[in-house]
Design a protein around this motif. Structure first.
Motif, short mmCIF file in Angstrom:
data_model
loop_
_atom_site.label_atom_id
_atom_site.label_comp_id
_atom_site.label_asym_id
_atom_site.label_seq_id
_atom_site.Cartn_x
_atom_site.Cartn_y
_atom_site.Cartn_z
N LEU A 1 59.84 122.60 39.88
CA LEU A 1 58.97 121.20 40.04
C LEU A 1 58.84 120.68 38.34
CD1 LEU A 1 56.61 120.18 43.06
CD2 LEU A 1 58.88 119.49 42.80
N GLY A 2 58.21 121.42 37.49
CA GLY A 2 58.29 121.35 36.01
C GLY A 2 59.62 121.74 35.50
N ASN A 3 60.39 121.66 36.36
CA ASN A 3 61.93 121.10 35.18
C ASN A 3 62.81 120.31 35.44
OD1 ASN A 3 64.49 122.38 34.30
ND2 ASN A 3 63.98 123.84 35.18
N ALA A 4 62.98 119.61 34.71
CA ALA A 4 63.52 118.25 34.53
C ALA A 4 65.26 118.68 34.53
CB ALA A 4 63.60 117.60 32.97
N CYS A 5 65.66 119.56 35.31
CA CYS A 5 67.12 120.06 34.92
C CYS A 5 67.29 119.97 35.64
CB CYS A 5 67.95 120.44 33.63
SG CYS A 5 67.03 119.74 31.61
N VAL A 6 67.74 119.24 37.19
CA VAL A 6 68.09 119.84 38.22
C VAL A 6 69.45 119.40 38.41
CG1 VAL A 6 67.46 119.44 40.44
CG2 VAL A 6 65.37 119.58 39.12
N VAL A 7 70.11 120.29 38.76
CA VAL A 7 71.79 120.30 38.35
C VAL A 7 72.36 120.44 39.91
CG1 VAL A 7 72.15 119.40 36.19
CG2 VAL A 7 72.33 121.81 36.26
N HIS A 8 74.10 120.80 40.12
CA HIS A 8 74.58 121.52 40.93
C HIS A 8 74.19 122.45 40.99
CE1 HIS A 8 75.98 117.60 42.04
NE2 HIS A 8 76.74 117.42 41.11
N ALA A 9 74.00 122.80 42.28
CA ALA A 9 73.87 125.00 42.05
C ALA A 9 74.68 125.85 41.32
CB ALA A 9 74.13 125.52 43.43
N ALA A 10 74.02 126.51 40.09
CA ALA A 10 75.08 127.20 39.37
C ALA A 10 75.46 128.51 40.01
CB ALA A 10 74.35 126.96 38.08
N PHE A 11 74.36 129.46 40.65
CA PHE A 11 74.48 131.03 41.23
C PHE A 11 75.00 130.49 42.72
CE2 PHE A 11 71.49 130.26 37.48
CZ PHE A 11 72.08 130.57 36.34
N PRO A 12 74.91 132.00 42.98
CA PRO A 12 74.94 131.83 44.17
C PRO A 12 74.02 132.15 45.57
CG PRO A 12 75.79 134.57 43.24
CD PRO A 12 75.42 133.21 41.91
#
Length: 617
Positions: free
Chosen positions: A14-25
């Motif tokens: 929740l403290g991470n503002a950089c939520v993007v598409h899943a980068a890891f399996p």
């Protein structure tokens, strides 16, 4: 447990503002948890973690963290919090190269010697104290190769020392196979000792580590002092060495609490990713404590800052060098001076036996020595008055004026006359005969004359702590008649080998209370020394009724003896009362005729007298 893991992870995300598409399996978390389940050293702490596999695998939000380093920190925090072990960690290493311990090169003797001199610091300190610092614990394979050189260059110089300080304050690495080698040098060779057990989780196998029956060179043995220095940087195998020697009662640990590491930490690749998880795969289980130093660290016997540990250790070793002479000197003083001659030799012999059995081997301070010596003397003799003491000089003499004496006497004595003309006299300390004799007339005028003419008297010794016994005969004499001299007590002086009869005095300052009027003495558990002898005499001769509590069980004023040239002093009773006619008051106290709580003794005594005097009317 699954909820705990996910909760921690979610809060961090929740403290991470950089939520993007899943980068890891999606399999990353499942693979990571499986490694923990199969390899973590304490499976009992993993209850419920299996549920976390499915739950965590479906939590794709976690995998939206954009970079591997951030994700590894998040997952590490989740694992550490969920399992309660900070030793678990996940790292992201795309360029990972497996580390391999380089084989030890075949070096010529000169280079090996130079390497050892750099790796091991050896010194012989003042007082023939060995100092050995090792910053890496060598394993069995290396020890086999350089063992003879180690013995020749290092160990043979350590062996002749009278004590050893083993410095592990900077030891953060080592090979577990070196544990048995090191500990064995400080144990006896008569029998094999179970030193430690190591449980290996991947193989589900427990290995017992035992002391070695044969060693290169001689053992340091079990009797010479050994002090291990530790710091917060002492880690891994070094912690195990300190913990084993501590619990075998072979070493005293001095310094800071250790790091709380592990005997073995392995690194595993997580699936086909570039993530690697490190976790403890083995754990130490001490056979004596049934527990481990891992995570919690080794708690020193003497806690000091790491930088002060060496100086503290030197003081401990210096103290232990003096202990045998102090204990033997104490035994000799008791044998030669203790009042009860028939017991003295036995006490001394038993005290020396404790020394020979190693009971005094692990002391760390002068106060520890005094505390133990006091406890042993009291236990062996049954005498609470035989103990160590401080050599405190008495107060300087004061030149009192007559006016000052009068004020002092008013404060020191309390008098009253109760209903039915019952006298009351309280004083809380006996004085020396010569000092009392010099002021006897003042005491008579300002104290004694107020109560001597009463019909009965209560003497309150509930708070009397004793003092010199030289005035006992004079005080007793006031309660007997002048026409007959009475033997009050017989005193045996151990040092002079003489016996003296204590008798009533034919002449006194002021009038006598005499032997006909009733007398009650009040006592408590604090009534001690000279006060007890007075109570003992008056009870044995049937001159007084005793009301209150059994007295302290003190002694005639003991003497102070210095033990040899040390700064340890003993308090030894050297005189005792004759107990042929009545049980001795010394050690056991005087039992009252009417036992009541000390607080109720005065009212009880007044009630007895009021009833008695009323019946005479």
């Amino acid at each position: 447990m699954a909820k705990a893991l996910l909760a921690v992870v979610s809060l961090l995300i929740l403290g991470n503002a950089c939520v993007v598409h899943a980068a890891f399996p999606p399999s990353l978390i499942v693979d990571m948890v499986k490694i923990v389940l199969d390899n973590y050293c304490s499976p009992e702490k993993l209850a419920g973690l299996k549920e976390a596999i499915a739950a965590a695998g479906g939590n794709t939000e976690i995998l939206k963290i954009p970079d591997g380093e951030s994700l590894s920190r998040v997952l590490s925090a989740g694992l550490q919090t969920t399992i309660g072990d900070p030793r678990l960690s996940l790292s992201y290493e795309p360029a990972f190269v497996p580390a391999a311990a380089p084989p030890m090169p075949a070096l010529p003797p000169q280079q090996l010697a130079a390497m050892l001199q750099n790796a091991i610091k050896l010194d012989i300190l003042e007082g023939d104290i060995g100092y050995l610092r090792i910053d890496h614990i060598l394993g069995e394979a290396v020890a086999d190769k350089i063992g003879p050189l180690l013995v020749d260059m290092v160990w043979n110089k350590v062996l002749p020392t009278s004590a050893l300080i083993f410095d592990l304050r900077h030891t953060g690495s080592g090979d577990m196979t070196g544990l048995s080698y090191i500990v064995s040098y400080f144990t006896g060779g008569e029998s094999v000792i179970h030193i430690d057990s190591v449980y290996d989780r991947p193989s589900n196998r427990t290995t017992k580590l035992m002391s070695m029956p044969t060693l290169l060179g001689q053992r340091y043995g079990t009797s010479k002092p050994l002090v291990v220095l530790t710091s917060k940087n002492t880690r891994g195998v070094a912690e195990d060495v300190a913990y084993c020697l501590q619990n075998l009662k072979r070493a005293t640990v001095v310094g800071e609490k250790t790091a709380g590491g592990s005997v073995k930490v392995d690194q595993f690749k997580v699936g086909d990713s570039d993530f690697y998880i490190s976790l403890p795969t083995a754990k130490s289980i001490n056979p004596i404590t049934g527990s481990s130093w891992e995570q919690t660290g080794v708690t020193p016997d003497v806690k000091v800052k790491a930088e002060d540990a060496l100086a503290t250790a030197i003081k401990i070793v210096q103290l232990r060098a003096q202990v045998p002479a102090i204990v033997e000197g104490s035994a000799a003083l008791v044998a030669d001076n203790y009042a009860f001659k028939e017991k003295a030799a036995g006490i001394a012999a038993k005290l020396k036996g404790l020394l020979q059995n190693g009971d005094y081997a692990m002391l760390v301070s002068k106060s520890d020595l005094e505390e133990k010596l006091t406890a042993d003397l009291k236990t062996l003799s049954g005498d609470k008055n035989l103990k160590t003491t401080a050599d405190t000089p008495g107060p300087p003499p004061v030149n009192f004026t007559p006016e000052m004496f009068i004020e002092l006497i008013k404060v020191s004595f309390q008098t009253d006359v109760f209903e039915n003309n019952i006298g009351y006299l309280r004083f809380d300390m006996f004085g020396d005969f010569e000092e009392v004799k010099a002021i006897a007339q003042i005491v008579v005028e300002h104290v004694w004359n107020k109560v001597v003419n009463t019909k009965a008297m209560i003497v309150d010794l509930r708070n009397n702590l004793g003092g010199p016994t030289t005035s006992i005969a004079g005080f007793c004499s006031y309660f007997f008649d002048a026409d007959k001299q009475i033997v009050l007590d017989k005193l045996t002086d151990r040092q002079s080998g003489t016996s003296t009869e204590l008798k009533t005095l034919p002449e006194l300052t002021g009038p006598r209370f005499g032997s006909k009027k009733s007398l009650i003495i009040l006592t408590s558990g604090a009534t001690a020394g000279a006060a007890e002898e007075f109570v003992f005499i008056m009870k044995r001769l049937g001159r007084a009724m005793i009301v209150g509590e059994t007295t302290f069980g003190g002694s005639h004023p003991p003497k102070t003896f210095r033990v040899g040239e040390s700064d340890v002093f003993l308090q030894i009773p050297t005189i005792h009362s004759d107990d042929s006619m009545a049980p001795s008051w010394e050690n056991s106290g005087v039992a009252p005729h009417i036992p009541v709580a000390a607080a109720a003794a005065l009212e009880t005594a007044k009630g007895i007298f009021n009833k008695h005097l009323a019946a005479k009317k």
